[in-house]
Write an enzyme that holds these catalytic residues in place. Structure first.
Site, PDB file in Angstrom:
ATOM      1  CG  ASN A   9      -1.718   1.252   1.388  1.00  0.00           C
ATOM      2  OD1 ASN A   9      -1.765   2.073   0.466  1.00  0.00           O
ATOM      3  ND2 ASN A   9      -2.368   1.409   2.530  1.00  0.00           N
ATOM      4  CD1 TRP A  10       3.351   0.947  -3.023  1.00  0.00           C
ATOM      5  CD2 TRP A  10       3.647   2.321  -4.776  1.00  0.00           C
ATOM      6  NE1 TRP A  10       4.120   0.293  -3.965  1.00  0.00           N
ATOM      7  CE2 TRP A  10       4.313   1.106  -5.047  1.00  0.00           C
ATOM      8  CE3 TRP A  10       3.686   3.344  -5.732  1.00  0.00           C
ATOM      9  CZ2 TRP A  10       5.011   0.890  -6.237  1.00  0.00           C
ATOM     10  CZ3 TRP A  10       4.376   3.123  -6.918  1.00  0.00           C
ATOM     11  CH2 TRP A  10       5.038   1.911  -7.164  1.00  0.00           C
ATOM     12  CE  LYS A  11      -0.135   3.151   4.819  1.00  0.00           C
ATOM     13  NZ  LYS A  11      -0.080   3.257   6.260  1.00  0.00           N
ATOM     14  CG  HIS A  94      -5.830   1.994   5.135  1.00  0.00           C
ATOM     15  ND1 HIS A  94      -5.363   2.927   6.029  1.00  0.00           N
ATOM     16  CD2 HIS A  94      -4.857   1.069   4.996  1.00  0.00           C
ATOM     17  CE1 HIS A  94      -4.143   2.554   6.413  1.00  0.00           C
ATOM     18  NE2 HIS A  94      -3.811   1.446   5.797  1.00  0.00           N
ATOM     19  CD  GLU A  96      -2.910   5.473   6.725  1.00  0.00           C
ATOM     20  OE1 GLU A  96      -2.863   5.481   5.491  1.00  0.00           O
ATOM     21  OE2 GLU A  96      -2.029   4.928   7.438  1.00  0.00           O
ATOM     22  CD  GLU A 166      -3.420  -2.323   7.288  1.00  0.00           C
ATOM     23  OE1 GLU A 166      -2.358  -2.611   6.729  1.00  0.00           O
ATOM     24  OE2 GLU A 166      -4.008  -1.248   7.129  1.00  0.00           O
ATOM     25  N   GLY A 172       2.803   2.165  10.830  1.00  0.00           N
ATOM     26  CA  GLY A 172       3.807   3.210  10.666  1.00  0.00           C
ATOM     27  C   GLY A 172       4.517   3.572  11.962  1.00  0.00           C
ATOM     28  CB  SER A 212       5.438  -2.060  11.876  1.00  0.00           C
ATOM     29  OG  SER A 212       5.071  -0.718  12.190  1.00  0.00           O
ATOM     30  N   GLY A 233       2.849  -1.015   4.209  1.00  0.00           N
ATOM     31  CA  GLY A 233       3.030   0.380   3.833  1.00  0.00           C
ATOM     32  C   GLY A 233       4.485   0.673   3.536  1.00  0.00           C
TER      33      GLY A 233
HETATM   34  P1  13P Z   1       3.169   0.291   7.621  1.00  0.00           P
HETATM   35  O1  13P Z   1       3.602  -1.004   6.981  1.00  0.00           O
HETATM   36  O2  13P Z   1       3.938   1.467   7.113  1.00  0.00           O
HETATM   37  O3  13P Z   1       3.095   0.184   9.102  1.00  0.00           O
HETATM   38  O4  13P Z   1       1.656   0.549   7.105  1.00  0.00           O
HETATM   39  C1  13P Z   1       0.700  -0.437   7.284  1.00  0.00           C
HETATM   40  C2  13P Z   1      -0.490  -0.077   6.491  1.00  0.00           C
HETATM   41  O5  13P Z   1      -1.260   0.794   6.860  1.00  0.00           O
HETATM   42  C3  13P Z   1      -0.741  -0.798   5.223  1.00  0.00           C
HETATM   43  O6  13P Z   1      -2.012  -0.553   4.738  1.00  0.00           O
END
Ligand code: 13P
Length: 248
Positions: A9-11, A94, A96, A166, A172, A212, A233
Site C-alpha cells: 500500500n503505497w499510500k 483503510h 486512514e 491492521e 507506521g 510495520s 506500507g
Molecule cells: P506500515 O507497513 O507502514 O506500518 O503501514 C501499514 C499499512 O497501513 C498498510 O495498509
C-alpha cells in the site's frame, strides 16, 4: 488452500515518474514466487503502472473507490474507471480513510459490494485503536467491523473478499503486533465469518496482517496458522524490501 497475498500500500507516495522508477526495478528483479503480489499505487500512477505491469506477475491495486458508476461525485473514482485501467484489487476501509476522512462501516460495505459486482477484489481493512486494545474492547470492535463489512454479501462471494487486519497502533509506528496476537485476531476474524456463514466458507477467506511488516518479521508472521498475507506500507516503497517481502 489459501494462496498467500502480499500487497504493498503505497499510500500518498510516489509521483508518476517515481512510480515508473520503482516498478521498473521491481519488474527487472522479480523472481517467480508462490504468492499473489500486489501493488496498490496512487490513482495518479494507475495508468502508467497498468502499462508497466501488463504481462508481469505483479497485480495492480487501487487504494480506494466510490460505489457509484458515474455521476456528480466530485473527486471520486468509480469502479468502471478502475476496471478500465486493469485494476484487480482495491483497498477499502483503510484505517486512514476511517480516521482522517470519516468513512464508516455502512459506506465501506457499499464499496465492498460494488467491488465484488465489478470483479475487483476488495481488501477490506479492519483494526482497533490503541485505546480499544488497552481497554479490552478490541475483539468487539473488529467483530462489528467484520459483521458490517460483510452485510448483504452472498455466501458465494465471501471468498472473493480479502480481509486485512491492521491494528492502528502498529501502523507506521515500528510496533508490530506479536505474531501470536496478530494470529489470534486473524483466527477470531475467521470464526466471526464462520458464524456468519459457515466454517467451510471462512476457511477459504484470505486474511492479511498489516502494521510495520518488514523483511525482518514477515516470515514469522507468515508461518502462523491464520495469517495468509500482509498489507505493507513503508516497506513496500523500496524495490529491495518489497521483493524481500515477496520472497519471505
Ligand atoms: P506500515 O507497513 O507502514 O506500518 O503501514 C501499514 C499499512 O497501513 C498498510 O495498509
Amino acid at each position: 488452500m489459501r494462496k498467500p497475498i502480499i500487497a504493498g500500500n503505497w499510500k500518498m507516495n510516489k509521483t508518476q515518474t517515481e512510480t515508473v522508477e520503482l516498478l521498473n526495478r521491481i519488474v527487472e528483479n522479480y523472481t517467480d514466487v508462490e504468492v499473489d503480489a500486489v501493488v496498490c499505487v496512487p490513482f495518479t500512477s494507475l495508468s502508467k503502472a497498468s502499462e508497466l505491469l501488463d504481462n508481469t506477475m505483479i497485480h495492480l491495486g487501487a487504494q480506494n473507490m466510490f460505489y457509484e458508476e458515474n455521476g456528480a461525485f466530485t473527486g471520486e473514482v468509480s469502479p468502471n474507471m478502475l476496471k478500465d485501467l486493469g485494476v484487480e484489487y482495491v483497498i477499502l476501509g483503510h484505517s486512514e480513510r476511517r480516521e482522517i476522512f470519516g468513512e464508516e462501516d455502512d459506506l465501506i460495505n457499499k464499496k465492498v459490494k460494488t467491488a465484488i459486482n465489478h470483479k475487483i477484489t476488495p481488501i477490506l481493512c479492519v483494526g482497533e485503536t490503541l485505546d480499544e486494545r488497552e481497554s479490552g474492547v478490541y475483539l468487539d470492535k473488529v467483530k462489528t467491523q467484520i459483521l458490517n463489512g460483510f452485510a448483504g454479501i452472498d455466501s458465494g462471494d465471501v471468498s472473493k473478499v480479502v480481509v486485512a487486519y491492521e491494528p492502528i497502533w502498529a501502523i507506521g509506528t515500528g510496533k508490530t503486533a506479536t505474531s501470536e496476537d496478530a494470529n489470534n485476531m486473524c483466527k477470531y476474524i475467521r470464526e466471526v465469518i464462520a458464524e456468519l456463514y459457515e466454517a467451510k466458507i471462512a476457511d477459504n477467506v484470505r486474511i492479511q496482517y498489516g502494521g510495520s511488516v518488514k523483511p525482518e518479521n514477515i516470515s514469522e508472521l507468515m508461518s502462523m496458522s491464520d495469517i495468509d498475507g500482509a498489507l505493507v506500507g513503508g516497506a513496500s516503497l523500496d524495490s529491495e524490501s518489497y521483493l524481500a517481502l515477496l520472497n519471505y
